[in-house]
Design a protein around this motif. Sequence first.
Motif, PDB file in Angstrom:
ATOM      1  N   GLN A  38     -66.758  -3.477 -69.170  1.00 20.81           N
ATOM      2  CA  GLN A  38     -65.910  -2.625 -69.640  1.00 20.81           C
ATOM      3  C   GLN A  38     -66.496  -0.986 -69.328  1.00 20.81           C
ATOM      4  N   TYR A  39     -68.132  -1.312 -68.613  1.00 20.53           N
ATOM      5  CA  TYR A  39     -68.409   0.113 -67.909  1.00 20.53           C
ATOM      6  C   TYR A  39     -67.382   0.981 -67.924  1.00 20.53           C
ATOM      7  N   TYR A  40     -66.524   0.989 -66.422  1.00 19.85           N
ATOM      8  CA  TYR A  40     -65.846   1.760 -66.068  1.00 19.85           C
ATOM      9  C   TYR A  40     -64.805   2.152 -67.146  1.00 19.85           C
ATOM     10  N   GLU A  41     -63.758   1.771 -68.078  1.00 14.11           N
ATOM     11  CA  GLU A  41     -62.678   2.456 -68.460  1.00 14.11           C
ATOM     12  C   GLU A  41     -63.922   2.931 -70.051  1.00 14.11           C
ATOM     13  N   LYS A  42     -65.206   2.193 -70.427  1.00 11.77           N
ATOM     14  CA  LYS A  42     -65.414   2.589 -71.486  1.00 11.77           C
ATOM     15  C   LYS A  42     -66.076   3.985 -71.105  1.00 11.77           C
ATOM     16  N   LEU A  43     -66.706   4.152 -69.947  1.00 13.63           N
ATOM     17  CA  LEU A  43     -67.490   5.326 -69.659  1.00 13.63           C
ATOM     18  C   LEU A  43     -66.550   6.678 -69.170  1.00 13.63           C
ATOM     19  N   ARG A  44     -65.607   6.145 -68.546  1.00 15.71           N
ATOM     20  CA  ARG A  44     -64.591   7.560 -68.585  1.00 15.71           C
ATOM     21  C   ARG A  44     -63.715   8.010 -69.958  1.00 15.71           C
ATOM     22  N   VAL A  62     -64.180   6.565 -59.222  1.00 15.19           N
ATOM     23  CA  VAL A  62     -63.418   5.697 -60.179  1.00 15.19           C
ATOM     24  C   VAL A  62     -63.201   7.424 -61.296  1.00 15.19           C
ATOM     25  N   PHE A  63     -64.214   8.509 -61.111  1.00 16.64           N
ATOM     26  CA  PHE A  63     -64.336   9.325 -61.729  1.00 16.64           C
ATOM     27  C   PHE A  63     -63.464  10.991 -60.680  1.00 16.64           C
ATOM     28  N   LEU A  64     -63.882  10.837 -59.886  1.00 18.73           N
ATOM     29  CA  LEU A  64     -62.899  11.921 -59.174  1.00 18.73           C
ATOM     30  C   LEU A  64     -61.667  12.366 -59.869  1.00 18.73           C
ATOM     31  N   THR A  66     -61.356  12.474 -62.846  1.00 18.96           N
ATOM     32  CA  THR A  66     -61.215  13.119 -64.131  1.00 18.96           C
ATOM     33  C   THR A  66     -61.389  14.186 -64.268  1.00 18.96           C
ATOM     34  N   GLY A  67     -62.017  15.139 -63.531  1.00 20.75           N
ATOM     35  CA  GLY A  67     -62.575  16.764 -63.058  1.00 20.75           C
ATOM     36  C   GLY A  67     -63.410  17.350 -64.183  1.00 20.75           C
ATOM     37  N   ILE A  68     -64.670  15.828 -64.090  1.00 20.73           N
ATOM     38  CA  ILE A  68     -65.676  15.422 -64.780  1.00 20.73           C
ATOM     39  C   ILE A  68     -67.381  15.755 -64.377  1.00 20.73           C
ATOM     40  N   LEU A  69     -66.829  15.368 -62.187  1.00 23.01           N
ATOM     41  CA  LEU A  69     -68.040  15.777 -62.210  1.00 23.01           C
ATOM     42  C   LEU A  69     -68.142  16.846 -61.365  1.00 23.01           C
ATOM     43  N   GLU A  70     -69.702  17.491 -61.565  1.00 24.69           N
ATOM     44  CA  GLU A  70     -70.262  18.354 -60.745  1.00 24.69           C
ATOM     45  C   GLU A  70     -70.605  18.249 -59.280  1.00 24.69           C
ATOM     46  N   PRO A  71     -70.145  19.509 -58.556  1.00 25.23           N
ATOM     47  CA  PRO A  71     -70.006  19.639 -57.143  1.00 25.23           C
ATOM     48  C   PRO A  71     -71.772  20.103 -57.252  1.00 25.23           C
ATOM     49  N   TYR A 338     -63.582   1.380 -48.822  1.00 21.85           N
ATOM     50  CA  TYR A 338     -62.943   1.817 -48.929  1.00 21.85           C
ATOM     51  C   TYR A 338     -62.502   3.413 -48.883  1.00 21.85           C
ATOM     52  N   PRO A 339     -61.929   4.129 -48.574  1.00 20.01           N
ATOM     53  CA  PRO A 339     -62.157   6.052 -48.944  1.00 20.01           C
ATOM     54  C   PRO A 339     -63.000   5.634 -50.254  1.00 20.01           C
ATOM     55  N   LEU A 340     -63.594   6.662 -50.395  1.00 26.27           N
ATOM     56  CA  LEU A 340     -63.781   7.056 -52.050  1.00 26.27           C
ATOM     57  C   LEU A 340     -63.073   8.063 -52.462  1.00 26.27           C
ATOM     58  N   LEU A 341     -61.573   7.798 -52.149  1.00 27.44           N
ATOM     59  CA  LEU A 341     -61.114   8.587 -53.460  1.00 27.44           C
ATOM     60  C   LEU A 341     -59.870   7.904 -54.895  1.00 27.44           C
ATOM     61  N   PRO A 342     -59.541   8.527 -55.215  1.00 28.72           N
ATOM     62  CA  PRO A 342     -59.170   8.240 -57.057  1.00 28.72           C
ATOM     63  C   PRO A 342     -57.885   7.258 -56.322  1.00 28.72           C
ATOM     64  N   GLY A 343     -58.143   6.188 -56.775  1.00 26.50           N
ATOM     65  CA  GLY A 343     -56.778   5.332 -56.925  1.00 26.50           C
ATOM     66  C   GLY A 343     -56.872   3.953 -55.791  1.00 26.50           C
ATOM     67  N   VAL A 344     -57.969   4.507 -54.886  1.00 27.33           N
ATOM     68  CA  VAL A 344     -57.665   3.798 -54.089  1.00 27.33           C
ATOM     69  C   VAL A 344     -57.861   2.240 -53.665  1.00 27.33           C
TER      70      VAL A 344
END
Length: 395
Positions: A38-44, A62-64, A66-71, A338-344
């Motif tokens: 449940q790690y990714y689903e619950k953490l998101r 997995v988190f890109l 969400t808009g939650i990541l600090e640059p 794989y490219p580290l982009l959402p949905g890939v």
Amino acid sequence: MKATVLQDDLETFKTAYEEFSKENPTIQVQFETIPQAQYYEKLRMQLSSGDNIDLFGGNMDVFLDTGILEPLDDYVKKANVDVSGYGPLYDSLKVNDKVYGLPYRKSNWMLFYNKTLFDQAGVAYPKADMTWDEFRELAKKMTKGEGANKTYGAFLHPWAQTWYMQGVQTGASIIDKDLSAFKKGLQFRLDMEKDGSMMGWAEQITTNAHYNAAFQKGNVAMNLIGDWHVAQLRQAEAEKKISFDWDVVPVPHPEGVAANTSLATPVSLMVNKNSKHKEEAFKVLQFMTGVKGAKQFAAKGFLTGYINDEIRKTYIGDGTLKPKNIHYFVEQKEYPEYPLLPGVKNILVGSVYKQEGEMALTGAQTVDQAIQKIGQRVASEWADKYAKDYKAGKK
């Protein structure tokens, strides 16, 4: 502060934090985890609902969305972080030319082999510099017997990565518009199944065959899988579940590609942009993903994101533990799996490449048809949704 990390990494983080605390006694961190399934689903969900998690670990892609990541670019610059230790991984982690996480560990692929079977057959061990065609011929040479007594020359787990890696090794990406680089790998797996030198995809699925159990059974000569298999085999030896000798060599490579070119999947630490302790969180992140944290993870047998000669020596150890040639893991040229982009990962790796590849392996469509359909689905199911907003870093 609160940090949420993967279950397998929790104890190592706690050990590293003891060292961090000696240098930073005023920064208090509570490390927590979530069960793997449940790690990714619950953490998101927790991050989106505003939970006060300051720092967290995992696959960055997995988190890109969400808009939650600090640059982290400004923090890296201000702290004068030496990013050379991450090698090409640092640039490949960038999204839209920004850094959102730094890798504390990674997973790479390698070829494991049963030395005892090779000795019994009087066949030379796999070479460190071996093309895919040479691998295929060696697998045929090591295959013998029938039915329950059959010895397979190789085992390729029924993941799409085991065939699309040949394209990635050439520098191609699974989101490219031209996917012709991936035809050869899919055809190669199909040909090996026809050779009879590996268990076919359909039989793997119906018998629920698994790379770990299959190799430990002792009737598979070569096993193409990731670095985590080292820990599995060491544990099996400690529990006296296996008695054969084993080692590793680099994964085979396409003609014209350098030996020991592999696929890497980084696991990163990230800062919550809504954290009230971002400076402190980055200080923890910097320690854990830098030299001092890497030493702790390397000592536990993890491949680290940051690498230098000292960390290589720590990872390789004193030679008392198998595999003898573990040094190959820290000498690889790496491309992102794989490219580290959402949905890939979920859309393309988990669905598109998996489904269309399986249809080719079962004869429901040709390899050419599979690659054509993958291209169409990459465009319609992924690119139309994400491509205009996200750009991957350099490979």
